[in-house]
Enzyme design. Structure first.
Site, mmCIF file in Angstrom:
data_model
loop_
_atom_site.group_PDB
_atom_site.id
_atom_site.type_symbol
_atom_site.label_atom_id
_atom_site.label_comp_id
_atom_site.label_asym_id
_atom_site.label_seq_id
_atom_site.Cartn_x
_atom_site.Cartn_y
_atom_site.Cartn_z
ATOM 1 N N ARG A 46 25.593 -52.535 51.101
ATOM 2 C CA ARG A 46 26.148 -52.962 52.967
ATOM 3 C C ARG A 46 27.549 -51.452 52.216
ATOM 4 O O ARG A 46 27.828 -50.956 52.074
ATOM 5 C CB ARG A 46 26.466 -53.866 52.506
ATOM 6 C CG ARG A 46 27.330 -55.235 51.346
ATOM 7 C CD ARG A 46 28.569 -54.669 51.129
ATOM 8 N NE ARG A 46 29.346 -55.091 52.356
ATOM 9 C CZ ARG A 46 30.639 -53.740 52.145
ATOM 10 N NH1 ARG A 46 30.940 -53.334 51.576
ATOM 11 N NH2 ARG A 46 31.483 -53.565 53.753
ATOM 12 N N GLY A 47 27.570 -51.279 53.703
ATOM 13 C CA GLY A 47 29.131 -50.592 54.703
ATOM 14 C C GLY A 47 27.728 -49.910 54.989
ATOM 15 O O GLY A 47 26.561 -48.909 55.079
ATOM 16 N N ALA A 48 27.820 -49.596 56.574
ATOM 17 C CA ALA A 48 26.876 -49.113 57.436
ATOM 18 C C ALA A 48 27.009 -46.785 56.157
ATOM 19 O O ALA A 48 25.562 -46.613 56.481
ATOM 20 C CB ALA A 48 28.296 -48.182 58.698
ATOM 21 N N ARG A 85 17.499 -53.059 58.550
ATOM 22 C CA ARG A 85 18.756 -54.226 59.000
ATOM 23 C C ARG A 85 18.629 -52.648 60.658
ATOM 24 O O ARG A 85 18.552 -52.034 60.370
ATOM 25 C CB ARG A 85 20.527 -53.776 58.253
ATOM 26 C CG ARG A 85 20.287 -54.153 57.413
ATOM 27 C CD ARG A 85 22.128 -55.220 56.978
ATOM 28 N NE ARG A 85 22.607 -55.509 57.566
ATOM 29 C CZ ARG A 85 23.850 -55.460 57.414
ATOM 30 N NH1 ARG A 85 24.417 -55.000 56.303
ATOM 31 N NH2 ARG A 85 24.673 -56.337 57.587
ATOM 32 N N ASP A 233 30.280 -49.679 62.708
ATOM 33 C CA ASP A 233 28.937 -50.239 61.881
ATOM 34 C C ASP A 233 27.669 -48.852 63.108
ATOM 35 O O ASP A 233 26.739 -48.466 63.208
ATOM 36 C CB ASP A 233 28.309 -51.155 62.284
ATOM 37 C CG ASP A 233 28.665 -51.943 60.545
ATOM 38 O OD1 ASP A 233 29.835 -52.473 60.892
ATOM 39 O OD2 ASP A 233 28.029 -51.765 59.916
ATOM 40 N N ASN A 243 31.192 -53.957 64.849
ATOM 41 C CA ASN A 243 31.326 -53.815 63.787
ATOM 42 C C ASN A 243 31.840 -54.891 63.553
ATOM 43 O O ASN A 243 30.933 -56.086 64.068
ATOM 44 C CB ASN A 243 33.085 -53.377 63.523
ATOM 45 C CG ASN A 243 33.742 -52.890 62.094
ATOM 46 O OD1 ASN A 243 32.800 -52.813 61.638
ATOM 47 N ND2 ASN A 243 34.387 -53.752 61.450
ATOM 48 N N LYS A 244 31.765 -55.422 62.333
ATOM 49 C CA LYS A 244 31.654 -56.634 61.373
ATOM 50 C C LYS A 244 32.664 -57.654 62.707
ATOM 51 O O LYS A 244 33.255 -57.526 62.920
ATOM 52 C CB LYS A 244 32.661 -56.857 59.796
ATOM 53 C CG LYS A 244 32.554 -58.250 59.900
ATOM 54 C CD LYS A 244 30.936 -58.791 59.570
ATOM 55 C CE LYS A 244 30.048 -57.792 58.513
ATOM 56 N NZ LYS A 244 28.839 -58.030 58.584
HETATM 57 O O1 MRU Z 1 27.510 -56.826 56.933
HETATM 58 P P1 MRU Z 1 28.274 -55.595 56.460
HETATM 59 O O2 MRU Z 1 28.442 -55.647 55.258
HETATM 60 O O3 MRU Z 1 27.281 -54.498 55.776
HETATM 61 O O4 MRU Z 1 29.028 -54.625 57.211
HETATM 62 C C1 MRU Z 1 29.884 -53.547 57.100
HETATM 63 C C2 MRU Z 1 31.057 -53.221 58.342
HETATM 64 O O5 MRU Z 1 30.911 -54.281 59.172
HETATM 65 C C3 MRU Z 1 32.162 -52.264 58.542
HETATM 66 O O6 MRU Z 1 32.989 -52.436 57.869
HETATM 67 C C4 MRU Z 1 31.383 -51.313 58.428
HETATM 68 O O7 MRU Z 1 29.290 -50.947 57.994
HETATM 69 C C5 MRU Z 1 31.863 -49.744 58.051
HETATM 70 S S1 MRU Z 1 31.515 -49.800 56.364
HETATM 71 C C6 MRU Z 1 32.285 -48.016 56.042
#
Ligand code: MRU
Length: 333
Positions: A46-48, A85, A233, A243-244
């Site tokens: 996970r994480g963009a 996703r 994201d 973002n989250k």
């Molecule tokens: O659902 P996730 O854990 O994939 O969400 C991740 C985030 O929202 C991060 O803040 C974003 O992807 C940036 S990661 C460098």
């Protein structure tokens, strides 16, 4: 960095299963692209930026696995991977980049296609590592020695191919000898802040304090936060940033209390195809993650639940976007 989220291992992808953290550090290896798609869906990866890198590796794994290649096949595989996703644009960016590159090569043998796909996936991985380093350098100029920073979700080595974006700024400050303190939002419902950021920062020896999401406002009012640093994201042309979930609330609090609000993200997170944040598709997650996410039922089992995984912070709440190309002022005066 002590942590590496993803790694090529011959014709396999090795990755940390982030759902097991912080209890266990589990490494998985796969030569099945469907397992990579499943890992992205389950948030094991996970994480963009990490999702984008994994998507590129998934194409290489798939063609190696199938021992067959045509442009049509690659387009079909790309569509399957893109469906994992919907919000992080890095996923679409990486698949499209690989498709464009391979289309330009025309029809090649399966062996040659597989070689080129691995090469391109590794290039995307290497470039992300380099972009993280540049973000760290640019962002560190905004953070003074002795600063206390608030962050949301996880944006570090676990979420990228390098040192991270928002956390990359913190690591760079640390490497420059600055003393930085971090408050990490726990980030309900899936607790990326407490399970991942608190763990990752501890591994790196950073002074980190975990807070419940609803504590941020009080800390800002008490003057205990010098800056907010978050990741992204997807960023629209006008600077609106997905973002989250919970990021928007933090941005509103930061504006109210005069605390700078910085978004750190690589070029691959900017979506030139959309004008503003209203065009960003927001993923919705299952009710189970909210009512049973802590391992026990924390709400009536048949309760109605709404669980968007992301929110959009309008550019007017953002002090600046910190990118690999420099610091771009946001819309917040
Ligand atoms: O659902 P996730 O854990 O994939 O969400 C991740 C985030 O929202 C991060 O803040 C974003 O992807 C940036 S990661 C460098």
């Amino acid at each position: 960095m002590k942590v590496q989220a993803l790694e090529r291992c011959g014709s396999k992808l090795r990755f940390i299963d982030q759902t097991a953290l912080p209890v266990r550090l589990v490494q998985k290896e796969t030569d099945d692209y469907l397992e990579i798609i499943a890992a992205i869906k389950r948030l094991e990866i996970r994480g963009a930026p990490a999702i984008g890198i994994a998507a590129a590796y998934a194409l290489a794994v798939a063609v190696t696995q199938q021992g067959a290649y045509s442009t049509d096949l690659l387009v079909r595989l790309g569509s399957e991977i893109k469906a994992a996703r919907p919000t992080a644009v890095n996923l679409f960016w990486a698949v499209d980049r690989v498709l464009d590159k391979m289309k330009a090569h025309g029809n090649v043998s399966a062996i040659e296609a597989s070689r080129r796909l691995w090469q391109e996936a590794e290039a995307i991985h290497d470039e992300d590592r380099e972009m993280c380093a540049r973000i760290g350098r640019h962002g560190s100029e905004l953070i003074r020695d002795g600063a206390t920073v608030l962050t949301h979700c996880n944006t570090g080595a676990l979420a990228t191919g390098g040192i991270g974006t928002a956390l990359g700024v913190i690591y760079t400050c640390r490497d420059q000898g600055k003393r930085i303190k971090v408050y990490a939002d726990e980030t309900r419902p899936l607790l990326q802040g407490s399970r991942l950021t608190a763990w990752e920062l501890q591994q790196e020896g950073i002074d980190v304090t975990l807070i419940c999401d609803n504590t941020a406002g009080m800390l800002m009012r008490q003057g205990k936060i010098d800056a907010v640093l978050v990741g992204a994201d997807r960023i629209a042309r006008n600077g609106d940033t997905a973002n989250k979930i919970g990021t928007y609330s933090v941005a509103v609090l930061a504006k109210e209390h005069g605390v700078p609000f910085y978004v750190a993200a690589p070029s691959s997170t900017f979506d030139p195809g959309i004008e503003n944040g209203s065009q960003i598709v927001i993923e919705e997650r299952s009710a189970k993650e909210v009512i049973e996410g802590l391992g026990t039922l924390t709400a009536p089992s048949d309760i109605k639940v709404y669980s968007p995984a992301f929110d959009v912070t309008p550019n007017g709440y953002i002090t600046a976007h910190i990118t690999d190309q420099g610091v771009k002022p946001g819309g917040r005066p």
